[in-house]
Design an enzyme around this catalytic site. Structure first.
Site, PDB file in Angstrom:
ATOM      1  CG  HIS A  24      -2.146  -0.759   1.114  1.00 51.22           C
ATOM      2  ND1 HIS A  24      -3.218  -0.570   1.953  1.00 51.22           N
ATOM      3  CD2 HIS A  24      -2.491  -1.742   0.289  1.00 51.22           C
ATOM      4  CE1 HIS A  24      -4.169  -1.412   1.631  1.00 51.22           C
ATOM      5  NE2 HIS A  24      -3.752  -2.137   0.621  1.00 51.22           N
ATOM      6  CG  HIS A  78     -10.288  -8.164   2.314  1.00 51.97           C
ATOM      7  ND1 HIS A  78     -10.931  -7.173   1.599  1.00 51.97           N
ATOM      8  CD2 HIS A  78      -9.100  -7.608   2.716  1.00 51.97           C
ATOM      9  CE1 HIS A  78     -10.167  -6.085   1.573  1.00 51.97           C
ATOM     10  NE2 HIS A  78      -9.045  -6.330   2.230  1.00 51.97           N
ATOM     11  CD  GLU A  80      -6.347  -4.531  -0.367  1.00 53.41           C
ATOM     12  OE1 GLU A  80      -6.759  -4.623   0.807  1.00 53.41           O
ATOM     13  OE2 GLU A  80      -5.669  -3.565  -0.779  1.00 53.41           O
ATOM     14  CG  ASP A  82      -3.698  -8.429   0.594  1.00 53.73           C
ATOM     15  OD1 ASP A  82      -4.800  -8.150   0.088  1.00 53.73           O
ATOM     16  OD2 ASP A  82      -3.378  -8.063   1.742  1.00 53.73           O
ATOM     17  CG  HIS A 142      -8.412  -2.637   4.223  1.00 54.02           C
ATOM     18  ND1 HIS A 142      -7.613  -3.104   3.222  1.00 54.02           N
ATOM     19  CD2 HIS A 142      -8.322  -1.279   4.147  1.00 54.02           C
ATOM     20  CE1 HIS A 142      -7.042  -2.133   2.580  1.00 54.02           C
ATOM     21  NE2 HIS A 142      -7.435  -1.004   3.106  1.00 54.02           N
ATOM     22  CG  ASP A 161      -6.875  -6.818   5.631  1.00 55.41           C
ATOM     23  OD1 ASP A 161      -6.143  -7.780   5.350  1.00 55.41           O
ATOM     24  OD2 ASP A 161      -7.233  -5.968   4.794  1.00 55.41           O
ATOM     25  CE1 TYR A 189      -2.086  -5.158   7.733  1.00 59.12           C
ATOM     26  CE2 TYR A 189      -4.052  -4.354   8.842  1.00 59.12           C
ATOM     27  CZ  TYR A 189      -3.467  -5.066   7.814  1.00 59.12           C
ATOM     28  OH  TYR A 189      -4.262  -5.666   6.871  1.00 59.12           O
ATOM     29  CG  HIS A 220      -1.915  -9.402   6.425  1.00 57.00           C
ATOM     30  ND1 HIS A 220      -1.275  -9.763   5.267  1.00 57.00           N
ATOM     31  CD2 HIS A 220      -2.978  -8.648   6.055  1.00 57.00           C
ATOM     32  CE1 HIS A 220      -1.932  -9.243   4.226  1.00 57.00           C
ATOM     33  NE2 HIS A 220      -2.971  -8.568   4.685  1.00 57.00           N
TER      34      HIS A 220
HETATM   35 FE1  FEO Z   1      -7.030  -5.309   2.780  1.00 59.20          FE
HETATM   36 FE2  FEO Z   1      -4.741  -7.756   3.505  1.00 59.20          FE
HETATM   37  O1  FEO Z   1      -5.853  -6.741   2.408  1.00 59.20           O
END
Ligand code: FEO
Length: 390
Positions: A24, A78, A80, A82, A142, A161, A189, A220
């Site tokens: 990011h 999620h 996104e 990743d 997120h 997240d 984070y 994560h």
């Molecule tokens: Fe909002 Fe780990 O992606």
């Protein structure tokens, strides 16, 4: 590549990205992980996926337990990249149906094209055999489509997240690693990803506060099993805008004049017994700045004037800060200028809408601060410190 059992019939099958150094737009010096989980039941279920380049590693971990073709369902908490980047290929390889929120269906379709998907609603439960999965929408943690999945009988909360960290480790749990290091990454984070969403954090807490939780399985970094109440309490304090009785002075300088001011301001704050951190932007990465902003009650920002505006690094951090909306904190602005000013005005204009208050008079000094300018800067710091203490 082996799966790691985290509860009876539940395995971590994520991947370790030891060399991730940017996420990011901010630095991740300790790498990260993309955590996915495999639940063995009548319907074998994969919780989340991984970034596409790491798909083979996830598949190898799954294959250490079952044939990946036996997976029936993939929960996508999620959309996104990743976590969902590897979804289309995983579905292609397994034939599994994707389970996600309504907005998740939209986001996945728009990002990856048509896939076999099933929409679930907030609070909906799905039996996968002996187990029940409950889906809890967590908008803006997120992304708008995000959700948690709660394994009811196992009391495992797959929190995506939330509560995560960019921290790569061979260990999987909070009680196996240095908590000082982990908490530093938790705060980085939160400051750089979740800070704008304090209200949504509070709403999410209302949804999960009655749940018995044995493990918080993040997307994560490490998983939480021994410090669950600590991490939830920390999130709530940040979401409520709680800060420490301390300040951060961030600045940049062309010929050292604004630096002299910054140092004198810092010394003025310190002289009153208030902890303060001094950060020059040329040598400080923006995620570190935001981590300090997260905990500081006052943010002091300084820039020399360049081309009637602020120094480029100050423009960078104030633009970034505005997006992260560190509301509730006080801010003070200072800087030196040569033939004409402009930096102080530009900083305040750039931070409009960031939610900061500016209760202090600006401090501007023409050219280099001599004895009088240093004293003024010191007094500026003293006044800031006194306002923090009252
Ligand atoms: Fe909002 Fe780990 O992606």
């Amino acid at each position: 590549m082996e799966a790691v059992q985290i509860a009876d019939g539940i395995y971590w099958v994520g991947v370790l990205d030891w060399n991730a150094r940017n996420f990011h737009g901010f630095k991740t010096p300790r790498g990260t992980s993309y955590n996915a989980y495999l639940i063995l039941d009548e319907k074998i279920t994969l919780i989340d996926c991984v970034k596409l380049p790491f798909l083979a590693e996830m598949m190898a971990r799954i294959a250490s337990v079952i044939d990946p073709k036996d997976i029936d369902l993939i929960v996508s908490n999620h959309a996104e990249g990743d976590h969902a980047g590897g979804l289309p290929m995983t579905q292609h390889l397994t034939g599994a149906e994707i389970v996600t929120s309504k907005k998740g269906v939209d986001a996945l379709r728009l990002n990856y094209g048509t896939m076999k998907m099933r929409e679930v609603k907030d609070g909906e439960e799905l039996s996968i055999g002996k187990r029940t999965l409950r889906f809890i929408e967590t908008p803006m943690l997120h992304w708008p489509e995000s959700m948690f999945t709660y394994a009811v009988e196992d009391q495992v909360l797959f929190s995506m997240d939330a509560f995560g960290q960019h921290f790569c480790s061979s260990e999987r749990f909070d009680d196996q690693v240095d908590m000082c290091v982990v908490m530093e990454e938790v705060s980085t984070y939160y400051a750089n990803i979740l800070m704008p969403f304090g209200n949504q954090v509070k709403k999410t807490y209302e949804k999960i506060k009655e749940l018995p939780i044995k493990i918080v399985a993040t997307s994560h970094g490490i998983l939480w099993r021994s410090h669950i109440q600590d991490i939830i309490g920390t999130y709530l304090r940040w979401a409520g805008g709680e800060t420490e009785e301390r300040a951060v002075v961030i600045y940049d300088t062309m010929w050292g004049s604004t630096e002299k001011m910054a140092e004198a301001i810092t010394e003025g704050i310190r002289s009153q017994g208030v902890p303060v951190t001094l950060l020059r932007l040329t040598v400080t990465e923006r995620s570190t700045v935001m981590r300090e902003v997260l905990r500081s009650r006052v943010v002091v920002i300084g820039s020399c004037t360049m081309n009637n505006g602020m120094f480029p690094t100050v423009a960078d951090i104030t633009t970034y800060m505005k997006g992260l909306r560190p509301k509730g904190r006080k801010a003070a602005v200072f800087g030196s200028y040569g033939w004409s000013g402009g930096a102080v005005k530009a900083i305040k204009e750039n931070l409009e809408g960031a939610g900061l208050e500016f209760p202090y008079p600006d401090l501007e000094i023409k050219f280099s601060p001599m004895k009088d300018g240093v004293e003024k800067s010191h007094a500026f710091g003293v006044d800031i410190a006194k306002s923090i203490k009252t």
